[in-house]
Design an enzyme around this catalytic site. Structure first.
Site, short mmCIF file in Angstrom:
data_model
loop_
_atom_site.label_atom_id
_atom_site.label_comp_id
_atom_site.label_asym_id
_atom_site.label_seq_id
_atom_site.Cartn_x
_atom_site.Cartn_y
_atom_site.Cartn_z
N CYS A 1 -0.41 4.08 2.14
CA CYS A 1 -0.26 3.95 3.55
C CYS A 1 1.07 4.03 3.96
O CYS A 1 1.39 4.80 4.85
CB CYS A 1 -0.44 2.42 4.05
SG CYS A 1 -2.03 1.87 3.19
N ASP A 2 2.24 3.62 3.17
CA ASP A 2 3.52 3.67 3.35
C ASP A 2 4.47 4.33 2.74
O ASP A 2 5.68 4.41 3.13
CB ASP A 2 3.92 2.03 3.75
CG ASP A 2 3.10 1.27 4.32
OD1 ASP A 2 2.62 1.68 5.55
OD2 ASP A 2 2.78 0.19 4.06
N CYS B 1 0.83 -1.00 0.15
CA CYS B 1 -0.03 -0.12 -0.17
C CYS B 1 0.85 1.31 -0.10
O CYS B 1 1.37 1.60 1.33
CB CYS B 1 -0.92 -0.03 1.13
SG CYS B 1 -2.13 1.49 1.24
#
Ligand code: NDP
Length: 314
Positions: A141-142, A138
C-alpha cells in the site's frame, strides 16, 4: 416467499471492502441486508491515507473517503448500516442467530462474515504516534511513497520477506530488523532476501523507538545479544510481524486454521456451516488487498443469494 417472523435474509458482519461489496450485491438482489460495522467502521482502509492501487481511481483516493463511497453505494440500494459490534453468534441453524454487544438478538437465514484482520504492532508509543506519518503495516500500500529513500522493516516471516523484497525495488536501501538469529520465512523467501543487495540484515535486533516528530526520521535499535543500541536514519518504518484475523467469535462454529483464518470451500465463499459465508481478510492471509476483499465479498453475496433461492426463501 416473503420474510417471516422478522428473520433477516442477509446479515453482514464487517464494513471493509468485503462487507460493503457484499452489501452492494445483496441489496441490488433485494436481500435487504444489514451491515454491522464493528469497532472500526470502514475497516483497515480507514487507517491508511492514499490508496493508489484500487482500480477506478486514476488519481488515487484517501482510504476513509473510498470507504465512504463504498458505504454510500450500498446504502443507495437499501442496505441498512448499524454502527454496532457483534459479540456472539449461534449457528446451530437452520436460522442463524447473532447478538450485538448491546444484547440485541438478530435472526438471519444467511450471514456473511467480513470481519477482516488487524495488523499486529510492536506496541511502542512512537509507532502509534507516527502511524501514517512514515509508519505503516503494508508495504504494497505505502511503499511507493518511499521510493528513492531508505526504510526499515521489522519481521522475519514470509510477509516481512515478501515486503522487504518489494520495498527493495523502490527504495535505495531496506534495513531489515530480525529479533532472532534466523528467519521464520520459507527457505526460498529467505534466499531471495539474502541475495538482494540493497537489503541489509540486522540479526538479534529489536526496535527501541521510532524517531521523528511529524514524520519518521530514523529508528533506534538494540542488539539483544550485546545490549548495544544504535540509530539508523530512515524515512519509512514498516511493521510486518503478522496479522490477526478478527474471528474469535466464530471459534467452535466455523472451521478455521490454527491462526484463526476462516476456511472456505475453494472457489466459493461457503464455510462448513450452511448459509454462513466468509469473505475478505478474515479468510485470506495471502493477498489481503482491498480489491481481492471486494471480490470475495461479491462471491459471498452471490453464494448467499443462491442459497436463499435454493431454500425457497426468495
Ligand atoms: P508469521 O507469524 O509467519 O511471522 C511473523 C514474524 O514476525 C516472525 O518472524 C516473528 O519473529 C516476527 N515477530 C513477531 N512479533 C515480533 C515482535 N514483537 N518484534 C519483532 N519481530 C516479531 O507472519 P507472516 O505475516 O509473515 O505470515 C503469516 C502466514 O502467511 C504464514 O503462514 C506465512 O507462511 C503466510 N504467508 C505466505 C506468503 C506466500 O506464500 N507468498 C506471503 C505472506 C504470508 P519470530 O520468528 O522470532 O517469532
Amino acid at each position: 416467499m416473503s420474510e417471516t417472523n422478522n428473520i433477516k435474509k442477509t446479515v453482514i458482519i464487517g464494513s471493509g471492502p468485503a462487507g460493503y461489496t457484499a452489501a452492494i450485491y445483496a441489496s441490488r438482489a433485494n436481500l435487504d441486508p444489514i451491515v454491522y460495522t464493528g469497532p472500526e467502521p470502514g475497516g483497515q482502509l480507514t487507517i491508511t491515507t492514499d490508496v493508489e492501487n484500487y482500480p477506478g481511481y486514476p488519481d488515487g483516493v484517501q482510504g476513509p473517503e473510498m470507504m465512504e463511497h463504498f458505504k454510500n453505494q450500498a446504502v443507495r440500494f437499501g442496505t441498512e448500516v448499524k454502527f454496532e459490534m457483534i459479540s456472539k453468534v449461534d449457528f446451530t441453524g437452520p436460522v442463524h442467530k447473532i447478538w450485538t454487544e448491546s444484547g440485541e438478538e438478530i435472526e438471519a437465514h444467511t450471514v456473511i462474515i467480513a470481519t477482516g484482520a488487524s495488523a499486529k504492532w510492536l506496541g511502542l508509543e512512537s509507532e502509534q504516534r507516527l502511524m501514517n506519518q512514515g509508519v505503516s503495516a503494508c508495504a504494497v500500500c505505502d511503499g511507493f511513497f518511499f521510493r528513492g529513500q531508505e526504510v526499515a522493516i521489522v519481521g522475519a516471516g514470509d510477509t516481512a520477506a515478501e515486503e522487504a523484497t518489494y520495498l527493495a525495488k523502490l527504495c535505495t536501501k531496506v534495513h531489515m530488523l530480525v529479533r532472532r538469529d534466523e528467519m521464520r520465512a520459507s527457505k526460498i523467501m529467505q534466499e531471495r532476501v539474502l541475495k538482494t543487495e540493497n537489503i541489509q540484515m540486522y540479526w538479534n535486533t529489536e526496535t527501541e523507538e521510532v524517531l521523528g516528530d511529524d514524520g519518521v526520521t530514523g529508528v533506534r535499535i538494540k542488539n539483544n545479544k550485546t545490549g548495544e543500541s544504535s540509530e539508523i536514519a530512515v524515512t519509512g518504518f514498516f511493521v510486518a510481524i503478522g496479522h490477526k484475523p478478527n474471528t474469535d467469535i466464530f471459534k467452535g462454529w466455523i472451521d478455521m486454521e490454527d491462526s484463526g483464518y476462516l476456511i472456505t470451500i475453494p472457489g466459493t465463499a461457503k464455510t462448513n456451516i450452511q448459509g454462513v459465508f466468509a469473505s475478505g481478510d478474515a479468510q485470506d492471509h495471502v493477498y489481503r488487498q482491498a480489491v481481492t476483499a471486494a471480490g470475495t465479498g461479491c462471491m459471498a453475496a452471490l453464494d448467499a443469494e443462491r442459497y436463499l433461492a435454493e431454500k425457497g426463501i426468495i
